[in-house]
Design a protein around this motif. Structure first.
Motif, short mmCIF file in Angstrom:
data_model
loop_
_atom_site.label_atom_id
_atom_site.label_comp_id
_atom_site.label_asym_id
_atom_site.label_seq_id
_atom_site.Cartn_x
_atom_site.Cartn_y
_atom_site.Cartn_z
N UNK A 147 26.78 -32.83 -18.33
CA UNK A 147 26.76 -32.30 -19.69
C UNK A 147 28.03 -31.50 -19.98
N UNK A 148 28.39 -31.44 -21.24
CA UNK A 148 29.55 -30.66 -21.69
C UNK A 148 29.04 -29.58 -22.63
N UNK A 149 29.29 -28.32 -22.30
CA UNK A 149 28.77 -27.21 -23.09
C UNK A 149 29.90 -26.27 -23.50
N UNK A 150 29.68 -25.56 -24.60
CA UNK A 150 30.61 -24.52 -25.03
C UNK A 150 30.23 -23.23 -24.31
N UNK A 151 31.13 -22.74 -23.45
CA UNK A 151 30.85 -21.56 -22.64
C UNK A 151 31.70 -20.39 -23.12
N UNK A 338 24.96 -37.09 -26.90
CA UNK A 338 23.73 -37.71 -26.43
C UNK A 338 22.47 -37.06 -27.02
N UNK A 339 22.65 -36.14 -27.95
CA UNK A 339 21.51 -35.48 -28.58
C UNK A 339 22.01 -34.39 -29.51
N UNK A 340 21.09 -33.60 -30.02
CA UNK A 340 21.48 -32.51 -30.92
C UNK A 340 22.08 -31.38 -30.09
N UNK A 341 23.35 -31.05 -30.39
CA UNK A 341 24.09 -30.05 -29.63
C UNK A 341 24.02 -30.35 -28.13
N UNK A 342 24.11 -31.62 -27.79
CA UNK A 342 24.03 -32.06 -26.41
C UNK A 342 25.09 -33.13 -26.19
N UNK A 343 26.13 -32.79 -25.43
CA UNK A 343 27.24 -33.69 -25.18
C UNK A 343 27.49 -33.77 -23.68
#
Length: 360
Positions: A147-151, A338-343
């Protein structure tokens, strides 16, 4: 701190991360900076690596590097087009990384990951341990869904600290890979409910759409979920163009599409086509090399369900545009919504699964 006897720990911590990555040594190529900024550690590690030209700006009895050098290094790495900037340090280093990428307009585009090695670490861009950071990179290299998240990048509020209060200040966000997180709808068995997941993906894309920008929708039921949410009369097998949530061109041919996008900011929304994981070159010939170049790789939004990607069995996505040089430009890793706020991050290119030459 050095003058009072403190010993640098970043090299040791980075070495622990590299120890984990020895399992995928043949699939990695590092791009680093001279001396203590990477080359010294890698010279004895057995990893494939190349060294960028970054002359020291501070010289003395011992090798010294400043925060400004970190920012210069990030600029060089960005220009190299690396897939991942892997760095060791603490909150100060994370701030340097953010400042450099923010200045490049790339804070939300360049993927980074921190190896915790600082005195104070309040930022969430770091792995829990050096070994954990290595584990995430290993999953990325071996093709597992990451997953790719904004941290958040945070640091001690110096003014508050001087007055006796420990408080952190928010500086910005960086894009960080983490172990795959399933945030969208799943059945009790753990499998995605595709219709609901497509709604999540569509909602994410629609919320991020910008005014005054052409949105080109490639063929497929996944992209059609987005145009359905926009309530536009798009085609399932053709290429359609939307501006400000209104259809401006339907089922266009290549020449029409190029005329539209050649001199206008455009984003391409595309999904994985076919059981072999083709992204370009199968079923979307309207997206010619000149069209793709006019749009720009950075303006391509890839969407797909995690289930669809898992069916590829860790095989990379394929690009067969008819232009080998353009195809090569896609080798590496690309964000996939891949989803809502999910990359997530997923590999692209025939050679990625064998020899990941761009990961740095």
């Amino acid at each position: 701190a050095l003058a009072r006897g403190a010993l640098p720990r970043s090299g040791e911590k980075a070495g622990r991360c590299l120890k984990v990555l020895e399992r995928v040594k043949e699939q990695l190529h590092f791009v680093c900076c001279p001396g203590a900024m990477g080359a010294d550690l890698l010279s004895s590690s057995g990893f494939s690596y190349s060294v960028l030209d970054l002359p020291q700006t501070v010289r003395g009895e011992r090798e010294q590097w400043s925060a400004k050098d970190t920012e210069r290094a990030v600029n060089l790495l960005w220009r190299e087009g690396v897939d991942l900037i892997l760095f060791a340090g603490g909150d100060g280093t994370a701030r340097n990384i953010f400042d450099a990428l923010d200045g490049l307009g790339a804070a939300h585009r360049q993927v980074v990951l921190g190896i915790p090695a600082g005195v104070k670490i309040h930022s969430s861009v770091y792995g829990v341990t050096p070994e954990a950071a290595g584990g995430v990179v290993q999953k990325l290299v071996t093709g597992e869904i990451v997953s790719l998240v904004a941290a958040e990048v945070r640091d001690i509020d110096e003014d508050a600290f001087r007055s006796g209060r420990v408080s952190t200040r928010f500086y910005g966000e960086l894009q960080v890979p983490v172990e795959a997180v399933y945030m969208q709808h799943v059945k009790n068995s753990g499998r995605e409910v595709e219709a609901l997941v497509l709604q999540d993906i569509a909602a994410d894309v629609v919320e991020s759409m910008e005014d005054g920008v052409y949105y080109v929708f490639a063929p497929g039921s996944t992209t059609m979920a987005v145009t359905d949410l926009l309530h536009v009369d798009a085609t399932l097998l053709g290429v359609d163009v939307v501006l400000d949530e209104a259809l401006v061109a339907k089922d266009v041919i290549e020449s029409q599409l190029y005329e539209l996008v050649a001199n206008h900011k455009t984003k391409l929304v595309i999904t994985v086509i076919g059981g072999q994981g083709h992204l370009l070159g199968r079923g979307n010939q309207q997206l010619s090399p000149r069209v793709i170049r006019a749009i720009g790789k950075e303006n391509i939004v890839v969407i797909a369900t995690k289930s669809k990607l898992q069916e590829l069995g860790n095989r990379p996505l394929l690009v067969d545009s008819g232009d080998p040089q353009l195809d090569k430009a896609f080798n590496g890793f690309i964000p996939v919504v891949t989803g809502y706020e999910d990359t997530i991050l997923y590999p692209v290119g025939v050679d990625v699964g064998v020899n990941c030459q761009n990961l740095s």
